[in-house]
Design an enzyme around this catalytic site. Sequence first.
Site, PDB file in Angstrom:
ATOM      1  N   MET A  80       3.375   2.787   0.718  1.00 20.70           N
ATOM      2  CA  MET A  80       4.199   2.109  -0.271  1.00 20.70           C
ATOM      3  C   MET A  80       3.364   1.300  -1.265  1.00 20.70           C
ATOM      4  SD  MET A  80       7.273   0.790   2.247  1.00 20.70           S
ATOM      5  CE  MET A  80       8.273   0.159   0.896  1.00 20.70           C
ATOM      6  N   HIS A  81       4.039   0.813  -2.301  1.00 17.26           N
ATOM      7  CA  HIS A  81       3.539  -0.199  -3.237  1.00 17.26           C
ATOM      8  C   HIS A  81       2.485   0.298  -4.224  1.00 17.26           C
ATOM      9  CE1 HIS A  81       5.532  -2.618  -0.257  1.00 17.26           C
ATOM     10  NE2 HIS A  81       4.548  -2.549   0.601  1.00 17.26           N
ATOM     11  N   ASP A 236       6.630   5.000   4.066  1.00 16.96           N
ATOM     12  CA  ASP A 236       6.092   5.488   5.339  1.00 16.96           C
ATOM     13  C   ASP A 236       6.777   4.877   6.550  1.00 16.96           C
ATOM     14  OD1 ASP A 236       4.985   3.001   4.752  1.00 16.96           O
ATOM     15  OD2 ASP A 236       2.911   3.648   4.973  1.00 16.96           O
TER      16      ASP A 236
END
Length: 482
Positions: A80-81, A236
Amino acid sequence: MSGQFIGLDLGTSSLKAVVMDGDQAILAEATAPLSVQRPHDGWSEQDPASWLTAADAVLRELASRVALNAVRGIGLSGHMHGATLLGADDAVLRPCILWNDTRAADEAATLDSDPRFRALTGNIVFPGFTAPKLVWVRRNEPAVFARVTKVLLPKDYLRLWLSGEHVADMSDAAGTSWLDTGNRDWSDALLGATGLGREHMPRLVEGSGVSGTLRDTLADRWGLPRGVVIAGGGGDNAASAVGVGVVKPGEAFVSLGTSGVLFAASAAYQPDAASAVHTFCHALPGTWHQMGVILAAADALNWFAGSIGQKPDALTADLGPLQPPGRTLFLPYLGGERTPHNDARIRGAFLHLDHGNDTAALTRAVLEGVTHAFRDSFDALSGTGTAITRLIGVGGGTRSDYWVKAIATSLGMPIDLPVSGDFGGAFGAARLGMMAATGAGAEIATAPPIARSIDPDIALTPDFAEAHARYRASYSALKGLT
């Protein structure tokens, strides 16, 4: 249920793939390695082109092991991110800034001081989140920022290549600091605060929804039928939760991957940003989740192993039965920490070293340090009122029984280890692909077969509690030196 379903899990260190049949039996697995570049202290980047190369490699490998002519759906999972910045014609403008990159600490603090961010997202604006990274780019690479036409999360760049669609799912989007998490939509106000607009964002779908179809050229390349559906997928951890059946309140998992996560499902949106607990949308409609995040879990063991020229598995193979924590402490803050500190500048340390510290003792200290960090997250989640009744272990670090038993002992509850636990994200993505292709729902996200359960050593729980108290005090002392 007939057909086959593929799950792709874009991790930091590798891309994993599975193909399962309609009974959710795994037919084949494949993995391709990935590398991270760290050009400066606190930086962590990856070349998006490497994700496409890895995806092609794993799909070719799957096709070499089993005919893929019955595939109906593909699901995506990913770290992520990450800020993947695209310009004209979807050209990548710079390396992707990853989740564990902390360069945007000042920018994150500035955004977090705006009360709208916590109020709408339900979370602190952490340095690793996507929005502060774009503010950093705007300040430090203005020519790049001026050319940005789309911002994609890592797995969604993979989706773009697969389908030609700019799409994100709710669970991944919740980690950007731009999503109104309760209403499951982009916030125009938060986008505007970072110099962006809705036109810079991908279209949103639920993780089990349809985001597009596989390009014909790629279907032909790998021997798939044309028209294969691609699901929204998930970040995830949300995808891993679908893979291990953590979709109802009270269900939780502990992930010993590159990062460490304690993840608990929730039927309602109940944020507590001040605790540094993450509150995100789940990958399934109408559900959310909370999690505590450790930036370096298995990554800490990998760092230590590399520093002394050994393999991580070799270090943990012969530790024997669980021992009480030693006086030596390891603080796993190699690149800062999220829960419960929200501290991008803190760094790791060994404390109380002495002549008796051989390799085994230092290895145990590393495992214990990450264990104490999980206890921090457990306490933070408990403080929000989240109750955990079932805990499943996933991720590569769970291959170490010693480590899992230490965590079980510290938390005071057994940890169930599923079959093929290292493929939780890919398996969950395949399940989301099945949902998108068939219309199935959360009922197919059952707990996988449990290979075994590791019980806590109750006799050692007080020792771990005492060591955790010293660990907490050490953070306070170390913080004053950084």
